[in-house]
Design a protein around this motif. Structure first.
Motif, short mmCIF file in Angstrom:
data_model
loop_
_atom_site.label_atom_id
_atom_site.label_comp_id
_atom_site.label_asym_id
_atom_site.label_seq_id
_atom_site.Cartn_x
_atom_site.Cartn_y
_atom_site.Cartn_z
N ALA A 41 17.84 3.47 1.67
CA ALA A 41 17.61 2.44 2.68
C ALA A 41 16.54 2.94 3.64
N TYR A 42 15.82 2.02 4.26
CA TYR A 42 14.76 2.35 5.21
C TYR A 42 15.13 1.86 6.60
N LEU A 43 14.73 2.63 7.60
CA LEU A 43 14.96 2.27 8.99
C LEU A 43 13.65 1.76 9.60
N PHE A 44 13.68 0.55 10.14
CA PHE A 44 12.51 -0.06 10.77
C PHE A 44 12.77 -0.29 12.25
N MET A 60 30.53 3.62 7.96
CA MET A 60 29.35 4.20 7.34
C MET A 60 29.57 5.70 7.23
N THR A 61 28.61 6.41 6.66
CA THR A 61 28.77 7.85 6.47
C THR A 61 28.87 8.59 7.81
N THR A 62 28.33 8.02 8.86
CA THR A 62 28.38 8.65 10.18
C THR A 62 29.49 8.08 11.06
N GLY A 63 30.40 7.30 10.48
CA GLY A 63 31.52 6.74 11.23
C GLY A 63 31.45 5.22 11.30
N MET A 64 32.27 4.65 12.19
CA MET A 64 32.32 3.19 12.36
C MET A 64 31.15 2.73 13.22
N HIS A 65 30.50 1.64 12.80
CA HIS A 65 29.38 1.08 13.55
C HIS A 65 29.52 -0.44 13.60
N ALA A 66 29.06 -1.04 14.70
CA ALA A 66 28.97 -2.49 14.80
C ALA A 66 27.65 -2.90 14.18
N VAL A 67 27.69 -3.64 13.08
CA VAL A 67 26.49 -4.02 12.35
C VAL A 67 26.54 -5.51 12.02
N ALA A 68 25.39 -6.04 11.63
CA ALA A 68 25.28 -7.41 11.14
C ALA A 68 24.33 -7.41 9.96
N ASP A 69 24.70 -8.08 8.89
CA ASP A 69 23.80 -8.21 7.74
C ASP A 69 22.60 -9.05 8.16
N ILE A 70 21.45 -8.76 7.56
CA ILE A 70 20.26 -9.58 7.80
C ILE A 70 19.80 -10.16 6.47
N TYR A 71 19.33 -11.40 6.52
CA TYR A 71 18.96 -12.16 5.34
C TYR A 71 17.49 -12.55 5.42
N CYS A 72 16.84 -12.64 4.28
CA CYS A 72 15.48 -13.16 4.23
C CYS A 72 15.51 -14.61 4.70
N VAL A 79 18.90 -8.61 2.76
CA VAL A 79 17.88 -7.58 2.63
C VAL A 79 18.27 -6.30 3.36
N GLY A 80 19.37 -6.31 4.07
CA GLY A 80 19.82 -5.11 4.76
C GLY A 80 20.80 -5.43 5.87
N TRP A 81 20.82 -4.57 6.88
CA TRP A 81 21.70 -4.77 8.02
C TRP A 81 21.02 -4.23 9.26
N LYS A 82 21.54 -4.61 10.41
CA LYS A 82 21.04 -4.03 11.66
C LYS A 82 22.21 -3.49 12.46
N TYR A 83 21.92 -2.40 13.16
CA TYR A 83 22.89 -1.83 14.07
C TYR A 83 22.90 -2.67 15.33
N TYR A 94 16.77 -0.43 -0.06
CA TYR A 94 15.55 -0.14 -0.84
C TYR A 94 15.32 -1.16 -1.94
N ASP A 95 16.39 -1.61 -2.60
CA ASP A 95 16.25 -2.55 -3.71
C ASP A 95 15.85 -3.95 -3.26
N SER A 96 15.90 -4.26 -1.97
CA SER A 96 15.64 -5.60 -1.48
C SER A 96 14.22 -5.81 -1.00
N VAL A 97 13.46 -4.74 -0.84
CA VAL A 97 12.10 -4.89 -0.32
C VAL A 97 11.10 -4.20 -1.24
N SER A 98 9.88 -4.67 -1.20
CA SER A 98 8.80 -4.01 -1.93
C SER A 98 7.60 -3.92 -1.01
N ARG A 99 6.76 -2.96 -1.25
CA ARG A 99 5.59 -2.75 -0.40
C ARG A 99 4.36 -3.35 -1.07
#
Length: 100
Positions: A41-44, A60-72, A79-83, A94-99
């Motif tokens: 995964a990439y952090l933007f 998550m691997t670093t513990g509990m986090h408040a997150v929301a999925d993000i959609y195209c 396409v990912g999630w945001k903290y 990584y599988d959801s985006v291409s450069r």
């Protein structure tokens, strides 16, 4: 539904793999060293053309986090999630985006 307005980003961009909608500029990439349940995964810092889903607490691997999925915004693929509890930095799977 209304008319869909999308932002077109200048320069090199990351885009949705399914519909090629621009999601983030290359210079907004902070880190490639994140992992999610599907692999890399990439952090933007800032993204465009995404819709935020509902807030949820996720283990998550670093513990509990408040997150929301993000959609195209065009094809509505996840396409990912945001903290939410952090400084609005976004993670793309990584599988959801291409450069291009």
């Amino acid at each position: 539904m209304g008319r869909l307005f999308l932002s077109y980003l200048d320069g090199r961009v990351y885009c949705c793999r399914l519909c090629k909608t621009h999601l983030a500029r290359l210079d907004e990439l902070i880190s490639k060293s994140f992992h999610c349940r599907h692999g890399k995964a990439y952090l933007f810092n800032e993204v465009a053309n995404v819709i935020c889903g509902p807030l949820e607490n996720r283990k998550m691997t670093t513990g509990m986090h408040a997150v929301a999925d993000i959609y195209c915004a065009r094809c509505l693929r996840i396409v990912g999630w945001k903290y939410v509890s952090c400084t609005l930095q976004l993670i793309f799977e990584y599988d959801s985006v291409s450069r291009i």
